[in-house]
Design an enzyme around this catalytic site. Structure first.
Site, mmCIF file in Angstrom:
data_model
loop_
_atom_site.group_PDB
_atom_site.id
_atom_site.type_symbol
_atom_site.label_atom_id
_atom_site.label_comp_id
_atom_site.label_asym_id
_atom_site.label_seq_id
_atom_site.Cartn_x
_atom_site.Cartn_y
_atom_site.Cartn_z
ATOM 1 N N CYS A 1 12.348 -6.598 1.976
ATOM 2 C CA CYS A 1 13.231 -5.463 2.259
ATOM 3 C C CYS A 1 13.762 -5.558 3.685
ATOM 4 O O CYS A 1 13.288 -6.366 4.506
ATOM 5 C CB CYS A 1 12.486 -4.153 2.049
ATOM 6 S SG CYS A 1 11.306 -3.759 3.364
ATOM 7 N N ILE B 1 0.857 -1.183 0.000
ATOM 8 C CA ILE B 1 0.000 0.000 0.000
ATOM 9 C C ILE B 1 0.895 1.236 0.000
ATOM 10 O O ILE B 1 1.752 1.384 0.888
ATOM 11 C CB ILE B 1 -0.890 0.029 1.272
ATOM 12 C CG1 ILE B 1 -1.781 -1.212 1.350
ATOM 13 C CG2 ILE B 1 -1.726 1.323 1.314
ATOM 14 C CD1 ILE B 1 -2.782 -1.346 0.218
ATOM 15 N N GLU C 1 4.247 -7.699 3.055
ATOM 16 C CA GLU C 1 4.533 -8.602 4.178
ATOM 17 C C GLU C 1 3.994 -8.026 5.479
ATOM 18 O O GLU C 1 3.411 -8.725 6.312
ATOM 19 C CB GLU C 1 6.054 -8.788 4.332
ATOM 20 C CG GLU C 1 6.766 -9.402 3.141
ATOM 21 C CD GLU C 1 7.274 -8.361 2.143
ATOM 22 O OE1 GLU C 1 6.545 -7.386 1.855
ATOM 23 O OE2 GLU C 1 8.406 -8.528 1.645
#
Ligand code: THU
Length: 227
Positions: free
Chosen positions: A180, A136, A148
């Site tokens: 990430c 988002i 995630e």
């Protein structure tokens, strides 16, 4: 609703109403690296947007989430003091048998990516079923959520925090997709002994233990969890 606030013990909850009429719960999800904490409002609004819904109102008792005004202005949300007698709550759990790869692929249409046009989807496998997550993006880049973390905050809020089995991640425009650094830090706090399955564009996948994705991660015995 179940928050994860072991460092502050600050019980922060909210419900965001979507234009569909569904109410999306959000709770505070802390991290041992405090700036990675997700506020209740951020969790609820991202959950709402990740369901292709539009936030229209918010119900929150004290303490209110940090940056509440930002979120209200960003989506023109009004604050409400009372809830309907039995608000219909968004349930993130998929209990049906699913094909993981095709579900990850189908979820890409739920990603909200006005800035990157880079879709990421996640399926968090629990003992009860799967919880979905998509990335988002909001006007303040640092306040969006990766796929995630959308899945993790939905799972904890819904009470499956101790039932997490495995995280699946997919990004059709990624080459070798991999979470990430911030997501690794959150995964390490929430599900350190579990695995992450990375589904790559060339239809291969690789499976990794969360603890192997964040060697020498941040920890300190003086930042003790209070419970
Ligand atoms: N993104 C994720 O959803 N998960 C990751 O692990 C890496 C990045 C998203 C965030 C943003 O919407 C877009 O990818 C580009 O950074």
């Amino acid at each position: 609703m179940n928050s994860y606030a072991p460092y502050s013990e600050l019980e922060e909850y909210c419900l965001v109403e979507g234009s569909s009429g569904l109410f999306y719960p959000g709770t505070r999800i802390e991290n041992i690296s405090f700036p990675l904490t997700i506020s209740a409002v951020r969790a609820a609004i991202c959950s709402c947007l990740a369901n292709n819904d539009r936030p229209i109102s918010i119900f929150q008792n004290e303490p209110v989430s940090e940056l509440l005004n930002f979120w209200k202005e960003e989506y023109n949300i009004k604050r409400i003091d009372t809830l309907p007698d039995s608000p219909e709550l968004f349930d993130p759990l998929i209990t049906a048998e699913i094909d993981v790869m095709s579900t990850l692929h189908d979820l890409t249409k739920y990603s909200v990516t006005p800035h990157s046009d880079f879709q990421v989807t996640a399926l968090l496998e629990t003992e009860m079923g799967y919880i979905t997550g998509v990335n988002i993006e909001v006007s303040a880049w640092s306040l969006g959520l990766c796929a995630e973390r959308t899945a993790i905050s939905r799972a904890i809020t819904a009470g499956y925090g101790d039932k997490l089995r495995r995280m699946h991640i997919y990004a059709p425009k990624g080459d070798f997709i991999s979470p990430c650094g911030s997501c690794r830090q959150v995964l390490a706090d929430i599900m350190p002994r579990q695995q992450v399955v990375l589904h790559h564009r060339n239809e291969t996948s690789s499976t990794h233990f969360v603890k192997d994705l964040l060697p020498y991660g941040f920890t300190s015995s003086s930042l003790k969890r209070k419970k």
